[in-house]
Design a protein around this motif. Sequence first.
Motif, PDB file in Angstrom:
ATOM      1  N   LYS A  97      -1.938   3.402  31.265  1.00  0.00           N
ATOM      2  CA  LYS A  97      -1.700   2.310  32.219  1.00  0.00           C
ATOM      3  C   LYS A  97      -1.294   2.791  33.614  1.00  0.00           C
ATOM      4  N   THR A  98      -0.806   4.016  33.735  1.00  0.00           N
ATOM      5  CA  THR A  98      -0.325   4.494  35.037  1.00  0.00           C
ATOM      6  C   THR A  98      -1.473   4.994  35.909  1.00  0.00           C
ATOM      7  N   ARG A  99      -1.184   5.093  37.196  1.00  0.00           N
ATOM      8  CA  ARG A  99      -2.120   5.724  38.134  1.00  0.00           C
ATOM      9  C   ARG A  99      -1.864   7.216  38.051  1.00  0.00           C
ATOM     10  N   HIS A 100      -2.868   7.971  37.653  1.00  0.00           N
ATOM     11  CA  HIS A 100      -2.714   9.409  37.449  1.00  0.00           C
ATOM     12  C   HIS A 100      -2.662  10.118  38.803  1.00  0.00           C
ATOM     13  N   ILE A 101      -1.701  11.011  38.922  1.00  0.00           N
ATOM     14  CA  ILE A 101      -1.468  11.719  40.187  1.00  0.00           C
ATOM     15  C   ILE A 101      -1.344  13.209  39.919  1.00  0.00           C
ATOM     16  N   SER A 102      -1.474  14.003  40.953  1.00  0.00           N
ATOM     17  CA  SER A 102      -1.353  15.457  40.826  1.00  0.00           C
ATOM     18  C   SER A 102       0.122  15.866  40.841  1.00  0.00           C
ATOM     19  N   ALA A 103       0.362  17.068  40.366  1.00  0.00           N
ATOM     20  CA  ALA A 103       1.729  17.603  40.390  1.00  0.00           C
ATOM     21  C   ALA A 103       2.255  17.683  41.813  1.00  0.00           C
ATOM     22  N   SER A 104       1.387  17.992  42.756  1.00  0.00           N
ATOM     23  CA  SER A 104       1.826  18.101  44.151  1.00  0.00           C
ATOM     24  C   SER A 104       2.157  16.742  44.767  1.00  0.00           C
ATOM     25  N   SER A 105       1.692  15.659  44.143  1.00  0.00           N
ATOM     26  CA  SER A 105       1.960  14.304  44.641  1.00  0.00           C
ATOM     27  C   SER A 105       3.134  13.636  43.936  1.00  0.00           C
ATOM     28  N   ARG A 106       3.667  14.267  42.912  1.00  0.00           N
ATOM     29  CA  ARG A 106       4.724  13.632  42.114  1.00  0.00           C
ATOM     30  C   ARG A 106       5.949  13.342  42.964  1.00  0.00           C
ATOM     31  N   GLN A 107       6.613  12.248  42.596  1.00  0.00           N
ATOM     32  CA  GLN A 107       7.841  11.841  43.273  1.00  0.00           C
ATOM     33  C   GLN A 107       8.856  11.444  42.226  1.00  0.00           C
ATOM     34  N   GLN A 108      10.113  11.410  42.636  1.00  0.00           N
ATOM     35  CA  GLN A 108      11.146  10.956  41.712  1.00  0.00           C
ATOM     36  C   GLN A 108      10.784   9.571  41.196  1.00  0.00           C
ATOM     37  N   GLY A 109      10.964   9.382  39.899  1.00  0.00           N
ATOM     38  CA  GLY A 109      10.647   8.101  39.267  1.00  0.00           C
ATOM     39  C   GLY A 109       9.261   8.038  38.661  1.00  0.00           C
ATOM     40  N   ASP A 110       8.382   8.990  38.993  1.00  0.00           N
ATOM     41  CA  ASP A 110       7.076   9.034  38.339  1.00  0.00           C
ATOM     42  C   ASP A 110       7.272   9.430  36.884  1.00  0.00           C
ATOM     43  N   LEU A 111       6.287   9.120  36.058  1.00  0.00           N
ATOM     44  CA  LEU A 111       6.364   9.490  34.649  1.00  0.00           C
ATOM     45  C   LEU A 111       5.713  10.848  34.438  1.00  0.00           C
ATOM     46  N   VAL A 112       6.302  11.633  33.544  1.00  0.00           N
ATOM     47  CA  VAL A 112       5.795  12.946  33.181  1.00  0.00           C
ATOM     48  C   VAL A 112       5.372  12.866  31.720  1.00  0.00           C
ATOM     49  N   PHE A 113       4.095  13.141  31.484  1.00  0.00           N
ATOM     50  CA  PHE A 113       3.518  13.040  30.140  1.00  0.00           C
ATOM     51  C   PHE A 113       3.188  14.425  29.617  1.00  0.00           C
ATOM     52  N   PHE A 114       3.706  14.758  28.445  1.00  0.00           N
ATOM     53  CA  PHE A 114       3.429  16.023  27.796  1.00  0.00           C
ATOM     54  C   PHE A 114       2.251  15.810  26.850  1.00  0.00           C
ATOM     55  N   HIS A 115       1.314  16.760  26.865  1.00  0.00           N
ATOM     56  CA  HIS A 115       0.101  16.562  26.061  1.00  0.00           C
ATOM     57  C   HIS A 115      -0.297  17.834  25.328  1.00  0.00           C
ATOM     58  N   SER A 116      -1.066  17.622  24.290  1.00  0.00           N
ATOM     59  CA  SER A 116      -1.634  18.709  23.507  1.00  0.00           C
ATOM     60  C   SER A 116      -2.974  18.235  22.965  1.00  0.00           C
ATOM     61  N   GLY A 117      -4.002  19.002  23.228  1.00  0.00           N
ATOM     62  CA  GLY A 117      -5.326  18.628  22.736  1.00  0.00           C
ATOM     63  C   GLY A 117      -5.795  17.283  23.259  1.00  0.00           C
ATOM     64  N   GLY A 118      -5.388  16.928  24.488  1.00  0.00           N
ATOM     65  CA  GLY A 118      -5.798  15.659  25.074  1.00  0.00           C
ATOM     66  C   GLY A 118      -4.962  14.471  24.625  1.00  0.00           C
ATOM     67  N   ARG A 119      -4.034  14.680  23.701  1.00  0.00           N
ATOM     68  CA  ARG A 119      -3.190  13.600  23.197  1.00  0.00           C
ATOM     69  C   ARG A 119      -1.804  13.689  23.837  1.00  0.00           C
ATOM     70  N   VAL A 120      -1.338  12.574  24.384  1.00  0.00           N
ATOM     71  CA  VAL A 120       0.006  12.511  24.969  1.00  0.00           C
ATOM     72  C   VAL A 120       1.005  12.285  23.838  1.00  0.00           C
ATOM     73  N   TYR A 121       2.018  13.137  23.772  1.00  0.00           N
ATOM     74  CA  TYR A 121       3.000  13.022  22.685  1.00  0.00           C
ATOM     75  C   TYR A 121       4.435  12.800  23.157  1.00  0.00           C
ATOM     76  N   HIS A 122       4.693  12.890  24.478  1.00  0.00           N
ATOM     77  CA  HIS A 122       6.066  12.723  24.964  1.00  0.00           C
ATOM     78  C   HIS A 122       6.025  12.283  26.423  1.00  0.00           C
ATOM     79  N   VAL A 123       7.056  11.539  26.839  1.00  0.00           N
ATOM     80  CA  VAL A 123       7.141  11.059  28.218  1.00  0.00           C
ATOM     81  C   VAL A 123       8.590  11.086  28.687  1.00  0.00           C
ATOM     82  N   GLY A 124       8.754  11.339  29.976  1.00  0.00           N
ATOM     83  CA  GLY A 124      10.060  11.279  30.619  1.00  0.00           C
ATOM     84  C   GLY A 124       9.885  10.792  32.049  1.00  0.00           C
ATOM     85  N   ILE A 125      10.990  10.610  32.752  1.00  0.00           N
ATOM     86  CA  ILE A 125      10.963  10.136  34.139  1.00  0.00           C
ATOM     87  C   ILE A 125      11.346  11.298  35.049  1.00  0.00           C
TER      88      ILE A 125
END
Length: 158
Positions: A97-125
């Motif tokens: 659902k989020t607008r995907h952004i690059s690491a260089s564009s990240r800002q405080q409050g963006d979501l960080v998604f951890f993935h493996s094999g194309g599957r997202v398994y964890h999220v943080g702020i």
Amino acid sequence: MTAQMHVPSLLSRAGAVSALTLAAVGGTLLAPGAASEAQAATTHANKALSVAASKKGAPYRYGSSGPSRFDCSGLTLYAYKQAGKSLPRTAQQQYNKTRHISASSRQQGDLVFFHSGGRVYHVGIYAGSGKIWHSPKTGSWVKLDKIWSSKVYYGRVR
């Protein structure tokens, strides 16, 4: 000249052209004092980040979305809900659902998604300085941690 004759001159010829040009290329005209979309997104993100930080120490519980226990996506869902935005329940659904952004564009409050094999398994702020607020796993609690993997995606809540 009367006051009626001055009303049309309030919008200068250059201002009229600029407004028309902006409208022609698909821009948005905002009323004076109105917040832009970017400013509104930043406001929501900062509020969500503050809410997540305020839950420091809350215990992890699988399937929980607050207000006193959280799993990872439950924390992000809760924090953004308090900030006036809705997110789906799981980390993968939130990524979708989020607008995907690059690491260089990240800002405080963006979501960080951890993935493996194309599957997202964890999220943080994202908290800045390479750190996130998250609720990591059973036996743990909401806390601030360094991003420990390079296999992350970033998303901005719309």
